[in-house]
Design a protein around this motif. Structure first.
Motif, PDB file in Angstrom:
ATOM      1  N   ARG A  81     -25.693  21.367 -60.248  1.00 43.54           N
ATOM      2  CA  ARG A  81     -25.604  20.460 -59.363  1.00 43.54           C
ATOM      3  C   ARG A  81     -24.088  19.993 -60.134  1.00 43.54           C
ATOM      4  O   ARG A  81     -24.365  18.964 -60.746  1.00 43.54           O
ATOM      5  CB  ARG A  81     -26.329  18.737 -59.044  1.00 43.54           C
ATOM      6  N   TYR A  82     -23.483  20.596 -60.040  1.00 41.45           N
ATOM      7  CA  TYR A  82     -22.015  20.066 -60.919  1.00 41.45           C
ATOM      8  C   TYR A  82     -21.150  21.250 -60.365  1.00 41.45           C
ATOM      9  O   TYR A  82     -21.180  22.447 -60.012  1.00 41.45           O
ATOM     10  CB  TYR A  82     -22.148  20.472 -62.808  1.00 41.45           C
TER      11      TYR A  82
ATOM     12  N   GLU B 162     -30.786  12.665 -66.969  1.00 45.90           N
ATOM     13  CA  GLU B 162     -30.289  12.848 -65.504  1.00 45.90           C
ATOM     14  C   GLU B 162     -29.019  14.190 -65.744  1.00 45.90           C
ATOM     15  O   GLU B 162     -29.066  14.465 -64.591  1.00 45.90           O
ATOM     16  CB  GLU B 162     -30.019  11.520 -64.808  1.00 45.90           C
ATOM     17  N   ALA B 163     -27.956  14.035 -66.293  1.00 43.11           N
ATOM     18  CA  ALA B 163     -27.281  15.096 -66.331  1.00 43.11           C
ATOM     19  C   ALA B 163     -28.214  16.288 -66.435  1.00 43.11           C
ATOM     20  O   ALA B 163     -27.213  17.207 -66.013  1.00 43.11           O
ATOM     21  CB  ALA B 163     -25.743  14.755 -67.172  1.00 43.11           C
ATOM     22  N   LYS B 164     -28.127  16.462 -67.934  1.00 39.52           N
ATOM     23  CA  LYS B 164     -28.873  17.706 -67.759  1.00 39.52           C
ATOM     24  C   LYS B 164     -29.791  17.982 -67.088  1.00 39.52           C
ATOM     25  O   LYS B 164     -29.752  19.426 -66.208  1.00 39.52           O
ATOM     26  CB  LYS B 164     -30.405  17.595 -69.112  1.00 39.52           C
ATOM     27  N   ALA B 165     -30.300  17.466 -65.948  1.00 42.45           N
ATOM     28  CA  ALA B 165     -31.301  17.914 -65.294  1.00 42.45           C
ATOM     29  C   ALA B 165     -30.189  18.176 -63.654  1.00 42.45           C
ATOM     30  O   ALA B 165     -30.378  19.167 -63.068  1.00 42.45           O
ATOM     31  CB  ALA B 165     -32.159  16.994 -64.252  1.00 42.45           C
ATOM     32  N   ASP B 166     -28.918  17.910 -63.516  1.00 41.82           N
ATOM     33  CA  ASP B 166     -27.936  18.264 -62.420  1.00 41.82           C
ATOM     34  C   ASP B 166     -27.520  19.507 -63.107  1.00 41.82           C
ATOM     35  O   ASP B 166     -27.950  20.132 -62.096  1.00 41.82           O
ATOM     36  CB  ASP B 166     -27.212  17.211 -62.610  1.00 41.82           C
ATOM     37  N   VAL B 167     -27.249  19.552 -63.944  1.00 41.35           N
ATOM     38  CA  VAL B 167     -26.995  20.804 -64.755  1.00 41.35           C
ATOM     39  C   VAL B 167     -27.578  22.216 -64.126  1.00 41.35           C
ATOM     40  O   VAL B 167     -27.413  23.857 -63.862  1.00 41.35           O
ATOM     41  CB  VAL B 167     -26.374  20.994 -66.791  1.00 41.35           C
ATOM     42  N   GLU B 168     -28.750  21.849 -65.180  1.00 37.69           N
ATOM     43  CA  GLU B 168     -29.673  23.382 -64.996  1.00 37.69           C
ATOM     44  C   GLU B 168     -30.661  23.004 -63.557  1.00 37.69           C
ATOM     45  O   GLU B 168     -30.774  23.822 -62.462  1.00 37.69           O
ATOM     46  CB  GLU B 168     -31.183  22.650 -65.267  1.00 37.69           C
ATOM     47  N   ALA B 169     -30.318  21.528 -62.216  1.00 36.63           N
ATOM     48  CA  ALA B 169     -30.120  22.090 -60.964  1.00 36.63           C
ATOM     49  C   ALA B 169     -29.374  22.985 -60.520  1.00 36.63           C
ATOM     50  O   ALA B 169     -29.110  23.059 -59.242  1.00 36.63           O
ATOM     51  CB  ALA B 169     -30.782  21.008 -60.428  1.00 36.63           C
TER      52      ALA B 169
END
Length: 85
Positions: free
Chosen positions: A68-69, A59-66
């Motif tokens: 969302r950070y 989930e954290a990797k998906a947030d970074v890729e999208a």
């Protein structure tokens, strides 16, 4: 899944849990007719925690890729958190 009442646990102790774990992987502890706790062996618990951490990492990797950070200093972060409260 096996259910063990709190009263059975109180009177029979851990041997009641051990007996049920030989039949099933988890034992539900019921208190006053409500299922409140789950008992399992520590190896299964560790595996579940590992799965949980793997999902959190995905989930954290998906947030970074999208995107969302937020990149900010500690002071900026503390202000943002305080403002949210």
């Amino acid at each position: 899944m096996n259910t063990l009442t709190a009263n059975e646990l109180k009177t029979k102790g851990i041997s009641a849990v051990e007996a049920r774990l030989k039949v099933d992987e988890e034992v539900i502890i019921s208190v006053r007719g409500k299922d409140l706790y789950v008992v399992m062996d520590v190896e299964k618990y560790a595996k579940l925690r590992e799965y949980e951490l793997t999902i959190a990492l995905q989930e954290a990797k998906a947030d970074v890729e999208a995107g969302r950070y937020v990149t900010e200093s500690v002071a900026e972060h503390m202000k943002r958190v305080a403002d949210d409260i």
